[in-house]
Design a protein around this motif. Structure first.
Motif, mmCIF file in Angstrom:
data_model
loop_
_atom_site.group_PDB
_atom_site.id
_atom_site.type_symbol
_atom_site.label_atom_id
_atom_site.label_comp_id
_atom_site.label_asym_id
_atom_site.label_seq_id
_atom_site.Cartn_x
_atom_site.Cartn_y
_atom_site.Cartn_z
ATOM 1 N N GLY A 35 0.569 -1.126 0.010
ATOM 2 C CA GLY A 35 -0.054 0.130 0.027
ATOM 3 C C GLY A 35 1.029 1.409 -0.020
ATOM 4 N N GLU A 36 1.899 1.355 0.634
ATOM 5 C CA GLU A 36 3.117 2.543 0.516
ATOM 6 C C GLU A 36 3.519 2.775 -1.017
ATOM 7 O OE1 GLU A 36 5.642 2.397 4.869
ATOM 8 O OE2 GLU A 36 6.519 1.174 3.059
ATOM 9 N N LEU A 60 3.741 -5.622 -8.758
ATOM 10 C CA LEU A 60 2.887 -5.323 -9.886
ATOM 11 C C LEU A 60 2.773 -3.876 -9.756
ATOM 12 C CD1 LEU A 60 -0.126 -7.981 -8.594
ATOM 13 C CD2 LEU A 60 1.021 -7.640 -10.683
ATOM 14 N N LEU A 61 3.155 -3.662 -11.134
ATOM 15 C CA LEU A 61 3.265 -1.918 -11.533
ATOM 16 C C LEU A 61 3.000 -2.036 -13.107
ATOM 17 C CD1 LEU A 61 5.777 -3.034 -12.820
ATOM 18 C CD2 LEU A 61 7.406 -2.389 -11.227
ATOM 19 N N PRO A 62 3.181 -0.343 -13.194
ATOM 20 C CA PRO A 62 2.886 0.082 -14.376
ATOM 21 C C PRO A 62 3.851 -0.742 -15.350
ATOM 22 C CG PRO A 62 2.234 2.046 -12.864
ATOM 23 C CD PRO A 62 3.201 0.512 -12.036
ATOM 24 N N SER A 63 3.537 -0.487 -16.387
ATOM 25 C CA SER A 63 4.016 -1.131 -17.602
ATOM 26 C C SER A 63 5.669 -0.523 -17.798
ATOM 27 C CB SER A 63 4.063 -1.437 -19.374
ATOM 28 O OG SER A 63 4.016 -1.565 -19.959
ATOM 29 N N GLY A 64 5.202 0.957 -17.918
ATOM 30 C CA GLY A 64 5.720 2.501 -17.879
ATOM 31 C C GLY A 64 7.177 2.249 -16.353
ATOM 32 N N MET A 65 7.258 0.821 -15.846
ATOM 33 C CA MET A 65 7.837 1.640 -15.057
ATOM 34 C C MET A 65 8.905 -0.068 -14.736
ATOM 35 S SD MET A 65 7.518 3.867 -12.839
ATOM 36 C CE MET A 65 5.980 5.406 -12.578
ATOM 37 N N LEU A 102 2.636 0.143 -4.091
ATOM 38 C CA LEU A 102 3.829 -1.554 -3.699
ATOM 39 C C LEU A 102 2.119 -2.224 -3.821
ATOM 40 C CD1 LEU A 102 5.699 -1.405 -1.374
ATOM 41 C CD2 LEU A 102 6.058 -1.871 -4.195
ATOM 42 N N GLN A 103 1.614 -2.999 -5.164
ATOM 43 C CA GLN A 103 0.234 -3.612 -4.304
ATOM 44 C C GLN A 103 -0.264 -4.584 -3.924
ATOM 45 O OE1 GLN A 103 -1.933 -3.815 -8.649
ATOM 46 N NE2 GLN A 103 -0.551 -1.992 -8.923
ATOM 47 N N ARG A 104 1.106 -5.113 -3.406
ATOM 48 C CA ARG A 104 0.326 -6.731 -1.943
ATOM 49 C C ARG A 104 1.928 -6.848 -1.941
ATOM 50 N NH1 ARG A 104 2.441 -11.446 -5.604
ATOM 51 N NH2 ARG A 104 2.742 -11.253 -7.622
ATOM 52 N N SER A 105 1.375 -7.794 -0.579
ATOM 53 C CA SER A 105 2.817 -8.183 -0.218
ATOM 54 C C SER A 105 3.736 -9.214 -0.916
ATOM 55 C CB SER A 105 2.286 -8.526 1.716
ATOM 56 O OG SER A 105 1.708 -9.324 1.930
#
Length: 458
Positions: free
Chosen positions: A110-111, A133-138, A161-164
């Motif tokens: 979540g941060e 999990l992140l945007p493609s550009g990252m 950060l979407q998941r641990s």
């Protein structure tokens, strides 16, 4: 909305200027701490941001951060480094912030995080956040999701950060060479609820391998499979620190594999269960007891166990991965009489030793002359003599009397009376009565922290 944040979101990985960052620009970057020690350095509790339980990176450390406008900022520096593989040998590698592997990045589900990457290598690079999990550009793939980070340039990556879970980072630019040179690191995302998936001790390391000719210090980067140094966090036994725990504590070990082959990681003693992969946490209903878990290339595994008093070997079960400076072209000499040959050779080379005619254990007992900056094939001693291992090998050291939070090496285990194997010279002691199974159970009893007791099922 903050226009700076909008800029990052719109552009993915973002170049901070057409040339190298100016002196003024560098002044606003977070500090980039350097750590060259190969010792396990325990991180302090998080000073700000969301709370979490830090992990102990085996022979490594965690990267500090700063909070700025609610964003957790890190600074990675890609650069050449010198790494001690084990006492007596150092390697010229590439890594981050003075070490190879680079420091562990720790944050919380979540941060929003922002990672500045400064390139001090002699060629371009990128950073891929493996499994996150992140945007493609990252995503850090050179030519596909971003231009490469030029020499002397600083780029920034920013995402939520979407998941641990247990993840890694490594380049996706000239990656065969850069990963062969040691560019990688752990990325741990802790649960938003610090009570979730909590253990008493949390360890992590990366499996990596090098092909370094005897007497040299730079890896041969085009090697596909015939590596001669198999390491955990760029350390080979006896340079790998032990995993230390108190009897009854719940212990997690996280392993990431960025070598060119799979590694069956086997632990003696208590059974464990795989509780996490790079795809997420394994539900309790899907776990099963194991003593070996195979970690394939590019995979992460987290496994947990209840610590049982003793010194328990933990190692890769590919036998040649527990030998240093392994030569794949060495002939088998078992049964070959080398006496006459040895006499002739010692006339030219006084230090020559004829070995291998009865097996290879002599390699662990004798100190052979070696080129400078070369590890012996098998080394390390225990309380009963040479251990006869090298490479991917360490010890899980569990003690009843260890204080919570104490990670110091407690030394050799003192075996209780009647629990140590010994030479047979007369007659054996009477076996415990079959009618009194509790006598056997005592050796498997686990003292839970706080005075509770339980039993390890075998």
């Amino acid at each position: 909305m903050n226009p700076r944040r909008t800029f990052f979101k719109a552009t993915g990985a973002s170049l901070l200027g057409a040339a190298a960052v100016s002196r003024a620009g560098a002044a606003v970057l977070p500090e980039a701490p350097i750590q060259t020690s190969a010792a396990t350095r325990l991180p302090p509790p998080p000073p700000d941001g969301r709370p979490f339980q830090p992990i102990a990176t085996l022979n490594g450390w965690s990267l500090p951060w700063r909070m700025k406008d609610g964003v957790k900022e890190f600074h990675l520096v890609a650069q050449p480094v010198v790494r001690e593989i084990a006492p007596g040998m150092k390697a010229r590698l590439w890594g981050y912030n003075g070490s190879s592997p680079g420091p562990t990045i720790e944050a919380v589900e979540g941060e929003r995080i922002r990672i500045f990457v400064t390139n001090k290598l002699p060629e371009v690079t990128t950073v891929h956040w493996h499994g996150i999990l992140l945007p493609s550009g990252m995503d850090g793939v050179s030519g596909l999701t971003q231009p490469p980070i030029g020499v002397g340039k600083t780029w920034a990556y920013e995402f939520v950060l979407q998941r641990s879970g247990t993840f890694m980072y490594h380049p996706h630019a000239d990656e065969m060479l850069q990963m062969a040179m040691g560019m990688m690191g752990l990325f741990i995302v802790h649960p938003k609820d610090p009570r979730q998936h909590r253990v008493d001790r949390d360890y992590g390391f990366i499996l990596n391998a090098y092909d370094i000719d005897p007497g040299s210090a730079t890896p041969r980067v085009n090697t596909m499979l015939d590596f001669n140094l198999w390491t955990w966090n760029s350390r080979a036994f006896p340079g790998i620190d032990p995993f230390v725990a108190r009897s009854g504590e719940r212990v997690r070990i996280r392993v990431g594999n960025l070598t060119m082959t799979n590694h069956p990681i086997h632990m003696h003693g208590p059974h464990f269960e795989v509780t996490g992969t790079d795809g997420g946490w394994v539900p309790k209903s899907a776990r099963w007891p194991e003593v070996t878990t195979d970690v394939a290339v590019g995979q992460m595994r987290a496994f947990e166990f209840d610590a049982l008093a003793g010194d328990w070997a933990i190692h890769c079960h590919k036998s040649h991965h527990t030998m240093n400076a392994m030569g794949h072209g060495v002939p088998t000499m078992i049964g070959v009489d080398q006496g006459d040959l040895a006499r002739k050779i010692t006339g030219l080379i006084p230090d020559y030793m004829a070995m291998g005619d009865k097996g290879m254990h002599d390699m662990a007992e004798m100190e052979m002359p070696l080129p400078e900056n070369t590890l012996p094939m098998m080394t390390g001693t225990g309380p009963f003599g040479p251990v006869g291992m090298g490479g991917m090998f360490s010890v899980v050291k569990v003690r009843d009397e260890l204080k919570p939070g104490d990670y110091a090496d407690p030394g050799p285990y003192r075996h209780p009376a009647g629990t140590l194997a010994r030479e047979y010279t007369a007659q054996l002691d009477p076996a415990p009565s079959a009618a009194a199974p509790e006598a056997d159970a005592r050796t498997l009893q686990v003292r839970k922290p706080g005075g509770h007791e339980g039993h390890q099922e075998h």
